[in-house]
Write a protein that holds these residues in place. Sequence first.
Motif, PDB file in Angstrom:
ATOM      1  N   MET A   1      -6.120  -6.098   1.380  1.00  0.00           N
ATOM      2  CA  MET A   1      -7.148  -5.093   1.437  1.00  0.00           C
ATOM      3  C   MET A   1      -7.187  -4.359   0.127  1.00  0.00           C
ATOM      4  SD  MET A   1      -5.495  -5.125   4.541  1.00  0.00           S
ATOM      5  CE  MET A   1      -5.623  -6.032   6.018  1.00  0.00           C
ATOM      6  N   SER A   2      -8.152  -4.423  -0.692  1.00  0.00           N
ATOM      7  CA  SER A   2      -8.208  -3.802  -2.106  1.00  0.00           C
ATOM      8  C   SER A   2      -8.968  -2.630  -2.176  1.00  0.00           C
ATOM      9  CB  SER A   2      -8.840  -5.073  -2.885  1.00  0.00           C
ATOM     10  OG  SER A   2     -10.311  -5.320  -2.599  1.00  0.00           O
TER      11      SER A   2
ATOM     12  N   TYR B   1      -9.993   3.139   9.488  1.00  0.00           N
ATOM     13  CA  TYR B   1     -10.449   2.675   7.991  1.00  0.00           C
ATOM     14  C   TYR B   1     -11.123   1.457   7.981  1.00  0.00           C
ATOM     15  CZ  TYR B   1      -6.546   6.274   7.004  1.00  0.00           C
ATOM     16  OH  TYR B   1      -5.832   7.430   6.585  1.00  0.00           O
TER      17      TYR B   1
ATOM     18  N   GLY C   1       6.235  -2.038   9.636  1.00  0.00           N
ATOM     19  CA  GLY C   1       6.144  -0.622  10.122  1.00  0.00           C
ATOM     20  C   GLY C   1       5.965   0.420   9.062  1.00  0.00           C
TER      21      GLY C   1
ATOM     22  N   TYR D   1       0.842  -1.459   0.117  1.00  0.00           N
ATOM     23  CA  TYR D   1      -0.020  -0.169   0.026  1.00  0.00           C
ATOM     24  C   TYR D   1       0.702   1.270  -0.021  1.00  0.00           C
ATOM     25  CZ  TYR D   1      -3.108  -3.775   1.398  1.00  0.00           C
ATOM     26  OH  TYR D   1      -3.530  -4.923   1.363  1.00  0.00           O
TER      27      TYR D   1
ATOM     28  N   ALA E   1      -5.646   8.515   2.714  1.00  0.00           N
ATOM     29  CA  ALA E   1      -6.000   7.082   2.943  1.00  0.00           C
ATOM     30  C   ALA E   1      -5.070   6.203   2.123  1.00  0.00           C
ATOM     31  CB  ALA E   1      -7.524   6.707   2.505  1.00  0.00           C
ATOM     32  N   PRO E   2      -4.802   5.053   2.486  1.00  0.00           N
ATOM     33  CA  PRO E   2      -4.022   3.953   1.810  1.00  0.00           C
ATOM     34  C   PRO E   2      -4.549   3.886   0.600  1.00  0.00           C
ATOM     35  CG  PRO E   2      -4.103   3.223   4.115  1.00  0.00           C
ATOM     36  CD  PRO E   2      -5.082   4.553   3.912  1.00  0.00           C
TER      37      PRO E   2
ATOM     38  N   GLN F   1      -4.946   3.958  12.507  1.00  0.00           N
ATOM     39  CA  GLN F   1      -3.500   4.454  12.290  1.00  0.00           C
ATOM     40  C   GLN F   1      -3.695   5.565  13.338  1.00  0.00           C
ATOM     41  OE1 GLN F   1      -2.741   6.362   8.481  1.00  0.00           O
ATOM     42  NE2 GLN F   1      -0.572   5.867   8.571  1.00  0.00           N
TER      43      GLN F   1
ATOM     44  N   HIS G   1     -12.284  -5.589   6.559  1.00  0.00           N
ATOM     45  CA  HIS G   1     -11.464  -5.148   7.627  1.00  0.00           C
ATOM     46  C   HIS G   1     -11.950  -4.016   8.281  1.00  0.00           C
ATOM     47  CE1 HIS G   1      -8.687  -8.528   6.344  1.00  0.00           C
ATOM     48  NE2 HIS G   1      -9.285  -8.287   5.074  1.00  0.00           N
TER      49      HIS G   1
ATOM     50  N   TRP H   1     -10.113   0.922   0.109  1.00  0.00           N
ATOM     51  CA  TRP H   1      -9.981   1.606   1.330  1.00  0.00           C
ATOM     52  C   TRP H   1     -11.150   2.700   1.367  1.00  0.00           C
ATOM     53  CZ3 TRP H   1      -6.344   0.686   5.271  1.00  0.00           C
ATOM     54  CH2 TRP H   1      -5.269  -0.457   4.570  1.00  0.00           C
ATOM     55  N   GLY H   2     -11.700   2.938   2.530  1.00  0.00           N
ATOM     56  CA  GLY H   2     -12.462   4.316   2.721  1.00  0.00           C
ATOM     57  C   GLY H   2     -11.469   5.363   3.088  1.00  0.00           C
ATOM     58  N   GLN H   3     -12.011   6.491   3.439  1.00  0.00           N
ATOM     59  CA  GLN H   3     -11.252   7.693   3.689  1.00  0.00           C
ATOM     60  C   GLN H   3     -11.104   7.823   5.076  1.00  0.00           C
ATOM     61  OE1 GLN H   3     -14.544   7.883   3.569  1.00  0.00           O
ATOM     62  NE2 GLN H   3     -15.043   9.093   5.512  1.00  0.00           N
TER      63      GLN H   3
ATOM     64  N   TYR I   1       3.614   0.392   2.749  1.00  0.00           N
ATOM     65  CA  TYR I   1       3.153  -0.453   3.808  1.00  0.00           C
ATOM     66  C   TYR I   1       2.993  -1.752   3.358  1.00  0.00           C
ATOM     67  CZ  TYR I   1       2.503   3.390   7.303  1.00  0.00           C
ATOM     68  OH  TYR I   1       2.536   4.556   8.021  1.00  0.00           O
TER      69      TYR I   1
ATOM     70  N   THR J   1      -3.983   0.983  -2.579  1.00  0.00           N
ATOM     71  CA  THR J   1      -3.638  -0.559  -2.749  1.00  0.00           C
ATOM     72  C   THR J   1      -2.915  -0.486  -4.034  1.00  0.00           C
ATOM     73  OG1 THR J   1      -5.495  -1.533  -1.482  1.00  0.00           O
ATOM     74  CG2 THR J   1      -4.200  -2.886  -3.136  1.00  0.00           C
TER      75      THR J   1
ATOM     76  N   VAL K   1      -8.901  -1.262   9.831  1.00  0.00           N
ATOM     77  CA  VAL K   1      -7.685  -0.797  10.120  1.00  0.00           C
ATOM     78  C   VAL K   1      -7.356   0.503  10.755  1.00  0.00           C
ATOM     79  CG1 VAL K   1      -5.201  -0.478   8.916  1.00  0.00           C
ATOM     80  CG2 VAL K   1      -6.871  -2.333   8.154  1.00  0.00           C
TER      81      VAL K   1
ATOM     82  N   PHE L   1       0.623  -5.951   9.914  1.00  0.00           N
ATOM     83  CA  PHE L   1       1.311  -4.944   8.941  1.00  0.00           C
ATOM     84  C   PHE L   1       2.753  -4.666   9.402  1.00  0.00           C
ATOM     85  CE2 PHE L   1      -1.570  -2.438   6.108  1.00  0.00           C
ATOM     86  CZ  PHE L   1      -2.888  -2.960   6.570  1.00  0.00           C
TER      87      PHE L   1
ATOM     88  N   GLY M   1       1.919   4.075  12.140  1.00  0.00           N
ATOM     89  CA  GLY M   1       1.664   3.015  10.816  1.00  0.00           C
ATOM     90  C   GLY M   1       0.486   2.715  10.887  1.00  0.00           C
ATOM     91  N   LEU M   2       0.016   1.869  10.091  1.00  0.00           N
ATOM     92  CA  LEU M   2      -1.189   1.166   9.865  1.00  0.00           C
ATOM     93  C   LEU M   2      -1.182   0.046  10.674  1.00  0.00           C
ATOM     94  CD1 LEU M   2      -1.698   1.173   6.109  1.00  0.00           C
ATOM     95  CD2 LEU M   2      -2.564   2.765   7.664  1.00  0.00           C
TER      96      LEU M   2
END
Lengths: 110, 117
Positions: B104-105, B95, A103, A38, A45-46, B39, B35, B107-109, A89, A48, B37, A101, B44-45
């Motif tokens: 995780m394909s 998230y 770091g 990611y 947001a991340p 932060q 999922h 993601w939300g904001q 990540y 993918t 997740v 995950f 980090g995540l």
Amino acid sequence: QTVVTQEPSFSVSPGGTVTLTCGLSSGSVSTSYYPSWYQQSPGQAPRTLIYSTNTRSSGVPDRFSGSILGNKAALTITGAQADDESDYYCVLYMGSGIWVFGGGTKLTVL
Amino acid sequence: EVQLVESGGDLVQPGGSLRLSCAASGFTFSTYWMHWVRQAPGKGLVWVSRINSDARSTNYADSVKGRFTISRDNAKNTLYLQMNSLRAEDTAVYYCARDTAYGMSVWGQGTTVTVSS
């Protein structure tokens, strides 16, 4: 407890190639860990990039590729661009419904 | 367009509770694992929890086990995270994410949870 390891930071020159890795504190990463990658820019947001080791997510340019290198998962970026400067990540599926995950790696393009 | 929209984040006192929601659209929600997740600021995540497509199987990170509950309403295309006994260390952006092949394909904001007195 198993820790997922990533380089804290990396730098690459514009146009260059860089390989970021994702390892385990104990053992080797294989495709059975379904490594995914990611990209995250500050305040965003991340996004993918790669899932299931080497499957590129929709819309991700082929400059980004995933693989297993030795005992680690790897994300290779070729032809690095300024907007590739981000945090990266990885996440590994540890089995039994648990994900971990790394770091994160802060990539600088300069 | 495939989309996930989180809501419900707020400022809550230590020991309090909060329920996050994640509204899904643009895909067949009922067929995907989902999922949560999080932060923490400047960190980090961290994977928090997963639920399978029919809600019969759930998993949690050790840090939230026994305090958080993931659930879903496939009729409403919505994912939830019930958070109880909140601690300062639960402060984070949360998230929701769709699973594809154990990654995780989508993601939300994100929605921000702050635990502070």
